[in-house]
Scaffold this active site. Structure first.
Site, PDB file in Angstrom:
ATOM      1  N   GLU A 117      24.427 -13.203 -35.148  1.00 53.06           N
ATOM      2  CA  GLU A 117      23.436 -12.612 -34.251  1.00 53.06           C
ATOM      3  C   GLU A 117      24.191 -11.741 -33.277  1.00 53.06           C
ATOM      4  OE1 GLU A 117      21.976 -16.214 -32.648  1.00 53.06           O
ATOM      5  OE2 GLU A 117      20.484 -16.486 -34.221  1.00 53.06           O
ATOM      6  N   TYR A 129      29.914  -4.366 -37.126  1.00 51.15           N
ATOM      7  CA  TYR A 129      29.361  -5.202 -38.183  1.00 51.15           C
ATOM      8  C   TYR A 129      28.782  -4.351 -39.321  1.00 51.15           C
ATOM      9  CZ  TYR A 129      29.884  -9.051 -34.876  1.00 51.15           C
ATOM     10  OH  TYR A 129      30.392  -9.970 -33.993  1.00 51.15           O
TER      11      TYR A 129
END
Length: 163
Positions: A117, A129
């Protein structure tokens, strides 16, 4: 320990497996980045868990921790719980090295998918990411609370681990 600051030199960057003895160093970095920060006792408890895996990035000397990553592995899945790079050492590839190190460890542990998250407003982390193959899988509305009470959504992401 007070961090030595400067430019990251890949020849002097080491990723070391983090055990409970690294909790104080990790808490120092976490406190420079997040509010509320995780304290050393909380990080120590996580690192003592047999399903936890963590790495610290050190620069110049093994005692100069400039970043860390902590994940939880269960069955064939892993979740990145937290990642942080000391503000003086950011944007020098240390976060990428930490995630890549965790992905290698996950592959060796026969993990099939890694989850995480990230705050929607954390552009640098979202870009990192994404560049490492993580894809958006969902959203948690108002998950993070910022100073002044402002809520920020969490973006959930995942990536398959190819054997």
């Amino acid at each position: 320990m007070t961090a030595v600051t400067g430019r990251a030199d890949p020849r002097n960057l080491s990723l070391l497996l983090a055990g409970p003895e690294r909790a104080d160093d990790m808490a120092r970095v976490h406190a420079a980045l997040f509010q509320p920060a995780w304290d050393a006792a909380s990080l120590r408890r996580l690192l003592e868990n047999t399903n936890a895996v963590g790495f610290v990035a050190t620069q110049i000397a093994p005692t100069n921790v400039v970043g860390f990553i902590l994940a939880h592995l269960v069955s064939d899945e892993a979740e990145i719980l937290t990642l942080g790079v000391d503000p003086h050492w950011q944007r020098q590839g240390i976060g990428r090295a930490l995630v890549e190190g965790l992905l290698r460890a996950a592959r060796r542990a026969a993990i099939g998918r890694v989850f995480l998250e990230v705050a929607e407003d954390n552009a640098a982390a979202n870009a990192l990411y994404g560049s490492l193959g993580f894809e958006i899988s969902g959203r948690r509305t108002g998950y993070y609370q910022r100073a002044g009470g402002r809520a920020v959504d969490a973006i959930t992401m995942s990536r398959a681990i190819v054997p």
